[in-house]
Design a protein around this motif. Structure first.
Motif, PDB file in Angstrom:
ATOM      1  N   UNK A   1       0.814  -1.208   0.000  1.00 17.63           N
ATOM      2  CA  UNK A   1       0.000   0.000   0.000  1.00 17.63           C
ATOM      3  C   UNK A   1       0.845   1.255   0.000  1.00 17.63           C
ATOM      4  N   UNK A   2       0.218   2.330   0.328  1.00 23.30           N
ATOM      5  CA  UNK A   2       0.901   3.623   0.408  1.00 23.30           C
ATOM      6  C   UNK A   2       1.039   4.057   1.848  1.00 23.30           C
ATOM      7  N   UNK A   3       1.079   3.140   2.779  1.00 22.01           N
ATOM      8  CA  UNK A   3       1.260   3.497   4.176  1.00 22.01           C
ATOM      9  C   UNK A   3      -0.056   3.745   4.858  1.00 22.01           C
ATOM     10  N   UNK A   4       0.031   4.186   6.094  1.00 18.83           N
ATOM     11  CA  UNK A   4      -1.157   4.413   6.913  1.00 18.83           C
ATOM     12  C   UNK A   4      -1.942   5.602   6.439  1.00 18.83           C
ATOM     13  N   UNK A   5      -3.191   5.624   6.804  1.00 22.00           N
ATOM     14  CA  UNK A   5      -4.060   6.727   6.449  1.00 22.00           C
ATOM     15  C   UNK A   5      -4.072   7.770   7.531  1.00 22.00           C
ATOM     16  N   UNK A   6      -4.669   8.897   7.228  1.00 20.18           N
ATOM     17  CA  UNK A   6      -4.828   9.951   8.218  1.00 20.18           C
ATOM     18  C   UNK A   6      -6.002   9.650   9.105  1.00 20.18           C
ATOM     19  N   UNK A   7      -6.189  10.495  10.133  1.00 20.67           N
ATOM     20  CA  UNK A   7      -7.295  10.258  11.045  1.00 20.67           C
ATOM     21  C   UNK A   7      -8.619  10.647  10.433  1.00 20.67           C
ATOM     22  N   UNK A   8      -8.588  11.562   9.463  1.00 26.69           N
ATOM     23  CA  UNK A   8      -9.808  11.953   8.757  1.00 26.69           C
ATOM     24  C   UNK A   8     -10.821  12.623   9.655  1.00 26.69           C
ATOM     25  N   UNK A   9     -10.446  12.973  10.880  1.00 28.25           N
ATOM     26  CA  UNK A   9     -11.378  13.562  11.833  1.00 28.25           C
ATOM     27  C   UNK A   9     -11.608  15.031  11.583  1.00 28.25           C
ATOM     28  N   UNK A  10     -12.353  15.659  12.503  1.00 31.34           N
ATOM     29  CA  UNK A  10     -12.714  17.059  12.369  1.00 31.34           C
ATOM     30  C   UNK A  10     -11.476  17.949  12.347  1.00 31.34           C
ATOM     31  N   UNK A  11     -10.460  17.625  13.156  1.00 29.74           N
ATOM     32  CA  UNK A  11      -9.240  18.432  13.179  1.00 29.74           C
ATOM     33  C   UNK A  11      -8.572  18.401  11.813  1.00 29.74           C
ATOM     34  N   UNK A  12      -8.522  17.231  11.196  1.00 31.85           N
ATOM     35  CA  UNK A  12      -7.943  17.112   9.861  1.00 31.85           C
ATOM     36  C   UNK A  12      -8.752  17.883   8.836  1.00 31.85           C
ATOM     37  N   UNK A  13     -10.082  17.840   8.955  1.00 34.02           N
ATOM     38  CA  UNK A  13     -10.943  18.577   8.040  1.00 34.02           C
ATOM     39  C   UNK A  13     -10.715  20.076   8.162  1.00 34.02           C
TER      40      UNK A  13
ATOM     41  N   UNK B   1       7.409  19.252   3.532  1.00 39.48           N
ATOM     42  CA  UNK B   1       6.400  18.461   4.259  1.00 39.48           C
ATOM     43  C   UNK B   1       5.849  17.367   3.333  1.00 39.48           C
ATOM     44  N   UNK B   2       5.603  17.706   2.084  1.00 39.09           N
ATOM     45  CA  UNK B   2       5.119  16.734   1.109  1.00 39.09           C
ATOM     46  C   UNK B   2       6.126  15.636   0.840  1.00 39.09           C
TER      47      UNK B   2
ATOM     48  N   UNK C   1       7.457   9.743   1.887  1.00 41.36           N
ATOM     49  CA  UNK C   1       8.194   8.671   2.549  1.00 41.36           C
ATOM     50  C   UNK C   1       7.335   8.001   3.620  1.00 41.36           C
ATOM     51  N   UNK C   2       6.698   8.810   4.459  1.00 39.04           N
ATOM     52  CA  UNK C   2       5.942   8.291   5.600  1.00 39.04           C
ATOM     53  C   UNK C   2       4.749   7.444   5.166  1.00 39.04           C
TER      54      UNK C   2
ATOM     55  N   UNK D   1       6.359   2.859  -2.756  1.00 36.42           N
ATOM     56  CA  UNK D   1       6.150   1.444  -3.056  1.00 36.42           C
ATOM     57  C   UNK D   1       5.551   1.281  -4.453  1.00 36.42           C
ATOM     58  N   UNK D   2       4.807   2.307  -4.888  1.00 35.60           N
ATOM     59  CA  UNK D   2       4.155   2.235  -6.200  1.00 35.60           C
ATOM     60  C   UNK D   2       4.602   3.327  -7.165  1.00 35.60           C
TER      61      UNK D   2
END
Length: 148
Positions: free
Chosen positions: A21-33, A59-60, A65-66, A71-72
């Motif tokens: 895959x491309x690693x872990x996902x974000x939290x997608x929560x309100x703070x991220x929004x 940062x990008x 990397x993170x 991987x793809x």
């Protein structure tokens, strides 16, 4: 049904890519929004990219990397499971790139160019729940590579 060696190879390659895959996902929560909306409000329109933000680009690069995107995808190293991302900001509109990063499932269902890429690369982009703010940072990284 009997599969050819090339079909078996592509299936194994796809399965491996999906596992990595491309690693872990974000939290997608309100703070991220909220952060995503704030970052989007500060980002110029696609037709007017504005000056490069080196801090956001760095940062990008770290996110690339993170999240395990390499991987793809390579950035200047040629085709892997997915397309080489060097030059992506010159080949594709900003909103297309951001949508592919943040919502690849919808893009594959609704966008002819995304479906054409799937036909070419055989592997769908994994949905990693990347926030818009993170996608903007990744896009800025790609811009930084494209202006070098």
């Amino acid at each position: 049904m009997r599969l050819k060696k090339s079909q078996k190879f592509m299936m194994a390659l796809t399965a491996g890519a999906l596992l990595v895959g491309c690693g872990g996902g974000g939290d997608g929560g309100a703070a991220g929004d909220a952060a995503s909306q704030a970052a989007e409000a500060e980002m110029p329109a696609a037709s007017e990219p504005g000056p490069l933000d080196p801090e956001l680009a760095a940062q990008g690069a770290e996110l690339m990397k993170a999240k395990g995107c390499s991987a793809c995808h390579s950035v200047g190293g040629g085709r892997l499971v997915g397309p080489d991302l060097a030059g992506v900001t010159e080949r594709r509109a900003r909103e297309f790139v951001l949508a592919m990063i943040t919502n690849p499932d919808s893009m594959l269902a609704n966008d002819a160019d995304a479906r054409q890429m799937l036909a070419e690369y055989y592997t769908p982009m994994a949905n990693q729940n990347v926030t818009r703010a993170d996608a903007l940072a990744l896009y800025e990284y790609f811009r930084s590579v494209d202006v070098e």
